[in-house]
Design a protein around this motif. Structure first.
Motif, short mmCIF file in Angstrom:
data_model
loop_
_atom_site.label_atom_id
_atom_site.label_comp_id
_atom_site.label_asym_id
_atom_site.label_seq_id
_atom_site.Cartn_x
_atom_site.Cartn_y
_atom_site.Cartn_z
N LEU A 145 5.23 -7.87 1.80
CA LEU A 145 4.12 -7.26 2.43
C LEU A 145 3.09 -8.91 2.40
O LEU A 145 2.35 -9.32 3.08
N TRP A 146 3.00 -9.24 1.10
CA TRP A 146 1.98 -10.34 0.94
C TRP A 146 1.65 -11.25 2.13
O TRP A 146 1.51 -12.31 1.71
N ARG A 147 3.70 -12.17 1.75
CA ARG A 147 4.07 -13.26 2.61
C ARG A 147 3.59 -12.85 3.27
O ARG A 147 3.39 -13.73 4.61
N LEU A 148 3.89 -11.87 4.48
CA LEU A 148 3.71 -11.48 6.23
C LEU A 148 2.37 -12.20 5.99
O LEU A 148 1.87 -12.26 7.68
N SER A 191 -4.79 -5.63 18.36
CA SER A 191 -4.95 -6.81 19.13
C SER A 191 -3.31 -7.59 19.09
O SER A 191 -2.08 -8.05 19.69
N GLY A 192 -3.20 -7.81 17.79
CA GLY A 192 -1.74 -8.68 17.08
C GLY A 192 -0.42 -7.33 16.90
O GLY A 192 -0.51 -6.41 17.89
N PRO A 193 0.46 -8.09 17.05
CA PRO A 193 1.72 -7.81 16.58
C PRO A 193 1.31 -6.72 14.94
O PRO A 193 1.14 -6.46 14.69
N GLN A 194 2.17 -5.21 16.17
CA GLN A 194 2.09 -4.02 14.81
C GLN A 194 2.87 -3.75 14.16
O GLN A 194 4.57 -4.11 14.53
N VAL A 195 2.98 -3.69 12.81
CA VAL A 195 4.03 -2.89 11.98
C VAL A 195 4.27 -1.35 12.34
O VAL A 195 3.35 -0.83 12.39
N GLU A 200 10.40 -7.07 -16.79
CA GLU A 200 11.13 -7.54 -15.58
C GLU A 200 11.42 -5.71 -15.19
O GLU A 200 11.31 -5.88 -13.70
N THR A 201 10.96 -4.82 -15.01
CA THR A 201 10.65 -3.39 -14.46
C THR A 201 9.14 -3.59 -13.72
O THR A 201 8.79 -3.72 -12.66
N ALA A 202 7.76 -4.85 -14.40
CA ALA A 202 6.71 -4.75 -13.22
C ALA A 202 7.20 -5.45 -12.37
O ALA A 202 6.77 -6.40 -11.14
N SER A 203 7.99 -7.11 -12.32
CA SER A 203 8.24 -7.42 -10.98
C SER A 203 9.74 -6.80 -10.32
O SER A 203 8.57 -7.66 -8.84
N GLN A 204 9.97 -5.79 -10.92
CA GLN A 204 10.80 -5.15 -9.85
C GLN A 204 9.73 -4.55 -8.27
O GLN A 204 9.86 -4.22 -7.86
N ARG A 205 8.46 -3.32 -9.55
CA ARG A 205 7.92 -3.43 -8.63
C ARG A 205 6.63 -3.74 -7.83
O ARG A 205 6.66 -3.63 -7.01
N VAL A 219 7.27 0.29 7.31
CA VAL A 219 6.24 0.42 6.17
C VAL A 219 6.97 1.18 5.24
O VAL A 219 7.19 0.81 3.57
N LEU A 220 7.69 2.60 5.55
CA LEU A 220 8.27 3.44 4.80
C LEU A 220 9.63 2.56 3.60
O LEU A 220 10.17 2.69 3.06
N GLU A 221 10.46 0.74 4.70
CA GLU A 221 11.49 0.37 3.74
C GLU A 221 11.24 0.08 3.54
O GLU A 221 11.58 -0.54 2.13
N VAL A 222 10.01 -0.88 3.70
CA VAL A 222 9.54 -1.88 2.24
C VAL A 222 9.28 -1.33 1.23
O VAL A 222 9.45 -1.04 0.28
N GLN A 223 8.83 0.54 1.10
CA GLN A 223 8.43 1.04 0.08
C GLN A 223 9.12 1.74 -0.83
O GLN A 223 9.41 1.56 -1.70
N ARG A 224 10.18 1.99 0.11
CA ARG A 224 11.56 2.04 -0.52
C ARG A 224 12.19 1.61 -0.97
O ARG A 224 12.73 1.90 -1.85
N GLN A 225 11.79 0.28 -0.92
CA GLN A 225 12.73 -0.89 -1.65
C GLN A 225 12.01 -1.02 -2.69
O GLN A 225 12.81 -1.95 -3.90
#
Length: 105
Positions: free
Chosen positions: A76-79, A90-94, A64-69, A99-105
């Motif tokens: 990010l991988w799907r994106l 030249s593409g859309p920038q993140v 469970e912990t591994a999955s949540q990690r 980035v911080l929001e995804v890391q926080r989650q």
């Protein structure tokens, strides 16, 4: 993110390479140390390697912990697979905030 896991666990890339097994990879083959370094820099990164780094850095995690990690990284991988950002800028920038929001989650 993977580099931060390695740093937090005190695992140098050479030690990561030594701890990887064929079972970590769908193809059944551990990448060379040179290829591993390139993958960790983002060149040809595979999901197998993401899971392998988590496994090596956090060996005591229950499933469970591994999955949540992995949840924020899965997003990010799907994106990256569906709407990759061009490396030439030249593409859309993140934004740093995203980035911080995804890391926080």
């Amino acid at each position: 993110m993977l580099r931060s896991w390695l740093d937090a666990a005190g695992v140098p890339v050479a030690h990561l390479h030594q701890r990887l097994t064929a079972e970590h990879f769908v193809g059944g083959q551990v990448p060379s140390l040179t290829k591993l370094r390139k993958q960790l820099a983002g060149e040809g990164l595979s999901w197998d390697l993401v899971e392998a780094v988590a496994d090596v850095c956090y060996p005591d995690d229950d499933s469970e912990t591994a999955s949540q990690r992995l949840v924020p990284l899965q997003r990010l991988w799907r994106l990256a697979q569906t709407a990759p950002t061009a490396t030439d800028g030249s593409g859309p920038q993140v934004t740093a905030r995203e980035v911080l929001e995804v890391q926080r989650q």
